[in-house]
Structures are given as structure tokens and as C-alpha cells.
Motif scaffolding. Structure first.
Motif, short mmCIF file in Angstrom:
data_model
loop_
_atom_site.label_atom_id
_atom_site.label_comp_id
_atom_site.label_asym_id
_atom_site.label_seq_id
_atom_site.Cartn_x
_atom_site.Cartn_y
_atom_site.Cartn_z
N LEU A 173 -8.04 -2.20 -4.75
CA LEU A 173 -8.34 -2.15 -3.32
C LEU A 173 -9.70 -2.79 -3.07
O LEU A 173 -9.89 -3.55 -2.12
CB LEU A 173 -8.37 -0.71 -2.82
CG LEU A 173 -7.04 0.02 -2.83
CD1 LEU A 173 -7.23 1.45 -2.36
CD2 LEU A 173 -6.04 -0.68 -1.95
N LEU A 232 0.81 -1.21 0.00
CA LEU A 232 0.00 0.00 0.00
C LEU A 232 0.85 1.25 0.00
O LEU A 232 0.49 2.25 -0.61
CB LEU A 232 -0.92 -0.01 1.23
CG LEU A 232 -1.95 -1.12 1.23
CD1 LEU A 232 -2.73 -1.14 2.52
CD2 LEU A 232 -2.90 -0.95 0.06
N ILE A 263 -0.28 -6.03 0.13
CA ILE A 263 -1.69 -6.15 -0.20
C ILE A 263 -2.25 -7.51 0.20
O ILE A 263 -3.31 -7.62 0.81
CB ILE A 263 -1.91 -5.91 -1.71
CG1 ILE A 263 -1.74 -4.42 -2.02
CG2 ILE A 263 -3.28 -6.37 -2.15
CD1 ILE A 263 -2.01 -4.04 -3.43
#
Lengths: 479, 57
Positions: free
Chosen positions: A252, A125, A185
Motif C-alpha cells: 500500500l 483492495l 490497486i
């Protein structure tokens, strides 16, 4: 094959250094870097195609400390599109820009390209935040290259909006790290659980991204910034940079925040998307300048992409959802090619005619056959006529909307398509006016070919040969 | 806004009086500050250009 991943970030970066060191050879070394980068990105895509998900841990540091790059089907699809468009833009810029502005264009452009590839490949991220910022910085600097007052003030606004968006995203990242202690992630996706922290982080991160993706009502910065940039830059900004923010929101949404999603959030995004489709198309119809029209059309097309979120949320996992996801990606890719082609062609018109007022385009079809043809091809893809990729994608989205009984999205998409047809045909009808023309007859393959090829890929390539995208997305994106 | 976010990140690094602070958020803040400074520089350059255009000789 593992080395191709870091190369897609390093090659344009090295190219940027090379063109800064010797500005006299900027065009040559810039083009060389562009060709190498694009070839490398296609190699990455091919490797993902055959071998599945690729991952590279830079410097030998593993999770959770190291900087990792990862390419799955979704990244590879966007990477291939972005690099093909960027290559076309580079070739075009080589012929379009004058020596003076070319010296400033190449370093910034290669930096932007590097940030873009980094964003598509980054696996944690925080690195996404860094690439997002790099992208925003180089994009704002490129947009202001013309140096006119409008361009500078529009890009100052763009820069500040972009900063606000990234800060909001970073705050979300901080919350995620505080709650779960990881940034990768994959690890975050495993650790995340529904609760106020996850909701707040999601709202902040997605909110920051839709600011950058220019979703209605946060689109105010886009049309002036894109319409006042030099043509190759407008093409890159409209086709790639806003798409990067969308890619990140989608990533996301699918990978990180999947457990905490609810329909209300998806519906909110969908409603904003619907408003963007209607408002953007309407403003495009009323726009007086060709590039302003294209910029508002980008606002509208981004709206379609966000309409997909409520549809995705309402569809149970399975074949239908996979198809829907592929349709959204196809829509984004087609728009990338088509809008880049449109802007490049608009740039040719502006350069030859000295202006891009739509009402005074009479005779452009005679004087600039290639540019007009490219605008027509891109227009086919923007409206969504068969056989373009947009047609296929919209068809699948409409079908899914009907199956789910969510007919209001259908109405919005129909109206948007009608308005798109109206604004494209408005341009073409002016261009085909039979008038004695003061323009030179222009024939420069180096700036005509990229626009034509992009239009062709959008209209025929992605429409007729969309099947490979499904194969590619099976590598880690479906599930 | 930027400074606030950086402070929160530094605050996150706190792991009790005895334990050393977590280095990862510090690395993040450092990177963030570099990015923020370059963005500010670019914004100032834009602002200067606008100011020059605003009052002609």
C-alpha cells in the motif's frame, strides 16, 4: 503460464477439501497438496523472473469488475519464501503431530496457505480484505489447536484484535471506493490525490495492518498466541502470517499511497518500529521459555522492518532507494526462514524434553544435536552475523541511514543487534552445558531436516546468493 | 464496529433518487457479512471452550 496464478490459490484449497473429506488419509493428501502448491508457486516466481509481471483476470471479467490476480517482483519474492517455509512446515508437521491433532491441523493449515497465497497475489483492495480475514480466521483456529486454556484465551484475543484490524482496513477501503470508485490497486494508484480522504483512508488501512503485524505497542497479543500454539503452527504464524500484514503495508505504501505520503507518517512508523526493536529484544532476553523468546524476537524483528519506512521516505528515487527496498525485502525473507527454523527446532526440544524452559536446557546439545544446530543457524540469521541475509540487509540499511544523516536509527539497530546476540547466546550457552542428560537421543530426519534446511537457507542461501532478489524485484517493484 | 462499516458501504452505493444503486458495494457488504459471521462463530466457540474450562465438574 497464466494459469499458475489461480492455481496457487486453488491447489491448497482443493487439498483442504480433500483432507476434510477423508481424514484418514489427511497426512498423505495434505503432503501431496503441499508439494504441488509449493512447486506451482516456484513456477510462478520463475515466470515472473523471466517474463516480468504476470496478471490473470479470473472468469474473463476485466478491470474494474473482475477478480484479478497479479504477481510482480515483490509478490513473487514473498510468495517463494512463504511457500518454501510452508512446505518445510508441512513436512515437519507430518512427523510431529499425533493422529488426533493432525486431523484438525491439515484442513486449517491448507486454508491458511490458500489465504496467504491469495493475499500475496490479489490485485484489488477488497480481495486483500477477504484474504486477510481468511488468514486471521484460520490462524486463530490453528493457534488454539492445543486446546489448553492459555492457548484458547490468547487466540480469542488474537481473533478479536485481528477483526478490529480488518474492520479498520475495510473502512479505509470503503473511503477509497467512495472517493475514487475503483478498487484495483493500479487504478486507485492512478486516481489517488493528496487530501483529507486519502489521509484518513491511509491511516485507517495502515493502522489496521500494523495491529495485525503486531507493531509495538499493538504487539500485546502476539507472544501468548505464538508461544502456546503447536510448534509447526507457531512457525507458520511467526514467519508468515505477520509477514503477510507487513507485505500488505509495504505494498500500500509503495503502490497506492505514494502520492499522499509525508515524512511525519513515516517517522511515526519508524519510531514505533524502534520501540518494538528495543522492547521486543529486551523481553526476549528476559523470557523464561524458548518459544516465548522466539515470539518476542518476532516483535523485535518486525520493528526492524518498520524502521525502513522513514529511511525509504527520506531517500530520493534511484539506485539507493531500490537497494534499500531490496534490503528490507531481504530482511523480511531471511527472518521468515530463520524464525520458522527456530520455532521448528524449539518444537523438537519441547517434544523431547517435555518443556521449553531455557534454564533447564542443559545437555540439549548432546541429546538433540540437529535441533541445537538449527537453533544456532537461525540465531546467526536473527542476530545478523555474516554471511546471513540479515547481515547484508542491516548493513545496507545502516549505510543508508548514515548517508541520510539519520544516525538515531543506527543506534537503535545496533542496540537491537546486541540484545539479539545476548538472547541467542543465552539459549546456546544453556544448551551446551555439559550435564548428564535424561533425554533420549532423538534422530528423526523428517522433523530435523526442515528445521535445518530453513536455518541453512536463512544463513547461507539468502546471504551469499542475494543477487537474484535484485533481479526479481526489478520486475515492477523498483521505480 | 462491523455493522457500522457495512452501513457506510451500503450508504456509498446511493447514486441519487433516479439512478439504481451501485451494485459493487452491496457485493462487498455481502462478502463482509459472511466473513464477520464466521469470525463471530469462531469467537463464540473459543468463548464456550473457556467457559467449560472455567467451571470444572
Amino acid at each position: 503460464m497464466i494459469d499458475t496464478l489461480p492455481l496457487s490459490v486453488a491447489l491448497p484449497l482443493l487439498g483442504a477439501v480433500a483432507v476434510t473429506v477423508s481424514p484418514a488419509h489427511a497426512r498423505g493428501s495434505g503432503l501431496l497438496a503441499a508439494v504441488l502448491t509449493a512447486a506451482n508457486a516456484l513456477a510462478v516466481t520463475a515466470a515472473v523472473w523471466t517474463d516480468g509481471v504476470l496478471r490473470a483476470d479470473l472468469g474473463g471479467w476485466g478491470v474494474p469488475l473482475g477478480i484479478a490476480l497479479e504477481a510482480d517482483g515483490l509478490s513473487a519474492a514473498f510468495l517463494a519464501m512463504a511457500n518454501l517455509v510452508a512446505l518445510a512446515v508441512s513436512v515437519y508437521a507430518g512427523g510431529y503431530l499425533k493422529q488426533e491433532s493432525a486431523r484438525h491441523f491439515w484442513p486449517l493449515w491448507l486454508l491458511l496457505w490458500s489465504a496467504l497465497n491469495g493475499l500475496f497475489l490479489a490485485a484489488d483492495l477488497f480481495n486483500l480484505y477477504v484474504t486477510l480475514e481468511l488468514l486471521g480466521l484460520s490462524a486463530a483456529a490453528l493457534g488454539a489447536l492445543t486446546g489448553t486454556r492459555e492457548a484458547v484465551s490468547a487466540n480469542l484475543r488474537y481473533l478479536l484484535v485481528g477483526l478490529l484490524g480488518s474492520m479498520s482496513y475495510l473502512l479505509g477501503v470503503a473511503l477509497v471506493y467512495a472517493a475514487y470508485g475503483v478498487l484495483d490497486i493500479g487504478l486507485v494508484a492512478e486516481a489517488i490525490e493528496s487530501g483529507p480522504v486519502a489521509w484518513t483512508a491511509m491511516t485507517l488501512m495502515i493502522g489496521g495492518l500494523i495491529l495485525k503485524a503486531a507493531l509495538f505497542p499493538m504487539h500485546f497479543w502476539l507472544p501468548p498466541a505464538h508461544a502456546n500454539a503447536p510448534a509447526p503452527v507457531s512457525a507458520a504464524l511467526s514467519a508468515l502470517v505477520v509477514k503477510a500484514a507487513f507485505y500488505l503495508a509495504l505494498r500500500l505504501w509503495l503502490d497506492v499511497f505514494a502520492p499522499v505520503l509525508n515524512e511525519a507518517a513515516a517517522n511515526l512508523l519508524g519510531i514505533l518500529g524502534a520501540a518494538a526493536v528495543l522492547w521486543g529484544s529486551w523481553r526476549a532476553l528476559r523470557a523464561e521459555r524458548l518459544k516465548l523468546l522466539a515470539a518476542y524476537s518476532t516483535v523485535a524483528q518486525m520493528g526492524y522492518l518498520f524502521i525502513a519506512f522513514p529511511l525509504l521516505a527520506a531517500t530520493p528515487p534511484g539506485l539507493a532507494r531500490d537497494n534499500l527496498l531490496a534490503a528490507v525485502v531481504l530482511l523480511a525473507l531471511t527472518h521468515g526462514f530463520a524464525k520458522a527454523g527456530f520455532f521448528l527446532a524449539a518444537g523438537m526440544v519441547q517434544k523431547t524434553a517435555g518443556h521449553d524452559r531455557i534454564d533447564d536446557l542443559g545437555g540439549a546439545a548432546q541429546a538433540l544435536p540437529a535441533a541445537t544446530f538449527a537453533i544456532g543457524l537461525a540465531g546467526v540469521a536473527l542476530i545478523g552475523l555474516p554471511p546471513s541475509g540479515t547481515f547484508l540487509a542491516k548493513w545496507m540499511m545502516l549505510e543508508q541511514a548514515i548517508i541520510l544523516g539519520l544516525w538515531w536509527w543506527l543506534v537503535v539497530m545496533m542496540i537491537g543487534t546486541l540484545l539479539a546476540a545476548a538472547y541467542i547466546f543465552r539459549v546456546l550457552s544453556r544448551a551446551f552445558n555439559r550435564e548428564p542428560t535424561p533425554y533420549r537421543f532423538v534422530n528423526d530426519a523428517r522433523i530435523e531436516l526442515p528445521a535445518l534446511l530453513l536455518g541453512l537457507i536463512a544463513t547461507f542461501g539468502l546471504g551469499i546468493a542475494a543477487q537474484p532478489l535484485w533481479v526479481l524485484l526489478e520486475q515492477g517493484a523498483f521505480g | 464496529m462491523g455493522a457500522g462499516v457495512f452501513h457506510i458501504l451500503v450508504g456509498i452505493a446511493y447514486r441519487g433518487i433516479e439512478a439504481p444503486p451501485d451494485p459493487v458495494p452491496h457485493a462487498l457488504v455481502l462478502t463482509g457479512i459472511v466473513v464477520a459471521v464466521s469470525a463471530t462463530a469462531l469467537a463464540l466457540a473459543f468463548g464456550k471452550r473457556l467457559d467449560q474450562d472455567a467451571d470444572p465438574e
